[in-house]
Design an enzyme around this catalytic site. Structure first.
Site, PDB file in Angstrom:
ATOM      1  NE  ARG A  25      -0.146   0.201   4.921  1.00 29.67           N
ATOM      2  CZ  ARG A  25       0.595   1.210   5.341  1.00 29.67           C
ATOM      3  NH1 ARG A  25       0.574   2.360   4.711  1.00 29.67           N
ATOM      4  NH2 ARG A  25       1.387   1.074   6.393  1.00 29.67           N
ATOM      5  CD  GLU A  62       5.064   1.663  20.183  1.00 32.93           C
ATOM      6  OE1 GLU A  62       4.540   1.901  19.085  1.00 32.93           O
ATOM      7  OE2 GLU A  62       5.895   0.740  20.367  1.00 32.93           O
ATOM      8  CD1 TRP A  84       3.325   5.172  17.876  1.00 31.88           C
ATOM      9  CD2 TRP A  84       1.674   4.910  16.400  1.00 31.88           C
ATOM     10  NE1 TRP A  84       2.922   3.861  17.949  1.00 31.88           N
ATOM     11  CE2 TRP A  84       1.898   3.672  17.053  1.00 31.88           C
ATOM     12  CE3 TRP A  84       0.667   4.982  15.431  1.00 31.88           C
ATOM     13  CZ2 TRP A  84       1.168   2.521  16.763  1.00 31.88           C
ATOM     14  CZ3 TRP A  84      -0.073   3.842  15.138  1.00 31.88           C
ATOM     15  CH2 TRP A  84       0.192   2.631  15.799  1.00 31.88           C
ATOM     16  CE1 TYR A 148      -1.021  -3.093  17.580  1.00 35.50           C
ATOM     17  CE2 TYR A 148      -0.406  -0.833  17.072  1.00 35.50           C
ATOM     18  CZ  TYR A 148      -0.437  -2.167  16.733  1.00 35.50           C
ATOM     19  OH  TYR A 148       0.104  -2.585  15.540  1.00 35.50           O
ATOM     20  NE  ARG A 180      -6.921 -25.782  26.890  1.00 34.84           N
ATOM     21  CZ  ARG A 180      -7.220 -26.760  27.748  1.00 34.84           C
ATOM     22  NH1 ARG A 180      -6.275 -27.260  28.552  1.00 34.84           N
ATOM     23  NH2 ARG A 180      -8.438 -27.230  27.826  1.00 34.84           N
ATOM     24  CB  CYS A 200       1.484  -4.469  12.639  1.00 35.71           C
ATOM     25  SG  CYS A 200       1.397  -3.201  11.356  1.00 35.71           S
ATOM     26  NE  ARG A 220      -2.584  -5.730  10.273  1.00 31.51           N
ATOM     27  CZ  ARG A 220      -2.099  -4.953   9.321  1.00 31.51           C
ATOM     28  NH1 ARG A 220      -1.738  -5.472   8.161  1.00 31.51           N
ATOM     29  NH2 ARG A 220      -1.961  -3.663   9.514  1.00 31.51           N
ATOM     30  CB  SER A 221       1.571  -6.360   8.576  1.00 32.18           C
ATOM     31  OG  SER A 221       2.400  -5.585   7.738  1.00 32.18           O
ATOM     32  CG  ASP A 223       9.325  -2.318   8.522  1.00 30.92           C
ATOM     33  OD1 ASP A 223      10.377  -2.855   8.120  1.00 30.92           O
ATOM     34  OD2 ASP A 223       9.175  -1.079   8.584  1.00 30.92           O
ATOM     35  CG  ASN A 231       6.863  -5.161  16.443  1.00 29.68           C
ATOM     36  OD1 ASN A 231       7.004  -5.339  15.231  1.00 29.68           O
ATOM     37  ND2 ASN A 231       6.221  -4.116  16.923  1.00 29.68           N
ATOM     38  CG  HIS A 261       6.713  -6.740   4.786  1.00 33.68           C
ATOM     39  ND1 HIS A 261       5.550  -7.139   5.418  1.00 33.68           N
ATOM     40  CD2 HIS A 261       6.924  -5.444   5.147  1.00 33.68           C
ATOM     41  CE1 HIS A 261       5.070  -6.129   6.132  1.00 33.68           C
ATOM     42  NE2 HIS A 261       5.885  -5.094   5.992  1.00 33.68           N
ATOM     43  CB  ILE A 262      13.015  -7.063   3.445  1.00 36.66           C
ATOM     44  CG1 ILE A 262      13.482  -7.986   4.577  1.00 36.66           C
ATOM     45  CG2 ILE A 262      14.084  -6.022   3.126  1.00 36.66           C
ATOM     46  CD1 ILE A 262      14.665  -8.855   4.194  1.00 36.66           C
ATOM     47  CE1 TYR A 263       6.977  -1.356   2.922  1.00 37.31           C
ATOM     48  CE2 TYR A 263       7.798  -1.707   5.147  1.00 37.31           C
ATOM     49  CZ  TYR A 263       6.744  -1.498   4.278  1.00 37.31           C
ATOM     50  OH  TYR A 263       5.454  -1.450   4.760  1.00 37.31           O
ATOM     51  CB  ALA A 317       7.012   2.101   4.095  1.00 36.64           C
TER      52      ALA A 317
END
Length: 318
Positions: A25, A62, A84, A148, A180, A200, A220-221, A223, A231, A261-263, A317
């Site tokens: 995106r 954060e 942010w 979040y 659980r 993310c 899910r995503s 960087d 993270n 992913h790697i930009y 990005a």
């Protein structure tokens, strides 16, 4: 070499070697793989990457922002945390009230055009100043939507009530550690359209065994170059803080990735990082006088013996 650092460096190598080129995106382009898992032994050390400097102060402030349930960047700016800013700034420049110079696609343009970058820096500085000093402007344009912290602390229910997921999961760890259902979710489909950035890191689960608290995150995503080191350290810190309150030791942090992913504009930086020899990872010290994670401030959290390689700069990005 620490196995904790190896886990992250192996991820970099894996995506460099096996990633598929995909559009995204932001228009930057990525090398991407789907489905990957790392494990970090929190008994061994604190997993703050050493092959480049990671600003731990930004991670701790954060996380405290999340824990407070805050969704306005003012708190972050008061702690000199700018991670942010771009998403709030995007909301401002796309509003009908903005009358400054054209900032369309500022993320990419600021990388490619030095003259534009100077103009962008001027505008973002003006924006930050107004967030800090103009309460009405801050309420309107510092807000990121129900990101979040809001989901963690005030999940909306169908009957108009809210659920403090984080408080409930801590209570459950204390009362029913074999459950659980020790889960906190940040992914609320109803709120996604009104978030500056959909979460993310979407869901995390705790697990207690042998008097140790472990945490698994589904992201899910991912960087990999810029985001993932933050993270890893953030959820390791959260695990330490909750273990501290619950009278437990720490176990593992398990990081499960969806789209990893790697930009394409981070590849050179990653090759630089992979050429470096990892150093000893640091240790974490929490203020033992704090008994609830909701009472921690930035000054109560300290990293010791952190001597990493220098920072490697790379564009975000947006």
């Amino acid at each position: 070499m620490s196995s904790n650092e190896t886990a992250y460096l192996d991820l970099l190598k894996h995506v460099l070697e096996n990633g598929i080129k995909k559009e995204d995106r932001t228009g930057t382009g990525t090398l991407s793989t789907f489905g990957y898992q790392m494990r970090f032994n929190l008994q061994e050390n604190f997993p703050l990457i050493t092959t480049k400097r990671i600003p731990f102060r930004l991670i701790s402030s954060e996380l405290i922002w999340f824990i407070k349930g805050d969704t306005n960047i003012k708190f972050l700016l008061e702690h000199n945390n700018n991670i942010w800013n771009e998403w709030a700034f995007k909301k401002w420049i796309e509003s009908s009230e903005y009358t400054g110079p054209d900032m369309t696609n500022f993320g990419l343009r600021s990388q490619q055009d030095e003259q534009f970058n100077r103009l962008y820096e001027e505008q973002i500085d003006l924006f930050k100043s107004r967030i800090l000093n103009d309460a009405d402007f801050s309420r309107k344009y510092g807000e990121l939507g129900n990101v979040y912290g809001k989901q963690w602390r005030e999940w909306k229910t169908s009957n108009g009530n809210t659920i403090d997921q984080l408080k409930e999961v801590i209570d459950s760890i204390k009362k029913n550690p074999d459950s659980r259902r020790l889960i906190v979710s940040a992914w609320s489909p109803e709120d996604i359209p009104n978030m500056a950035l959909p979460p993310c890191h979407t869901l995390f689960q705790f697990y207690v065994a042998d008097n140790k608290l472990s945490c698994q995150l589904y992201q899910r995503s991912a960087d990999i170059f810029l985001g993932i080191p933050f993270n890893i350290a953030s959820y390791a810190l959260l695990t330490h803080m909750i273990a501290h309150e619950c009278g437990l030791e720490v176990g593992e942090f398990i990081h499960t990735l969806g789209d990893a992913h790697i930009y394409l504009n981070h590849i050179d930086q990653i090759k630089t990082q992979l050429s470096r020899e990892p150093k000893q990872m640091p240790t974490l010290h929490l203020n033992k006088n704090i008994t609830s994670i909701f009472d921690f401030e930035v000054s109560d959290i300290e990293i010791q013996d952190y001597n990493p390689h220098p920072t490697i700069k790379a564009p975000v990005a947006v």
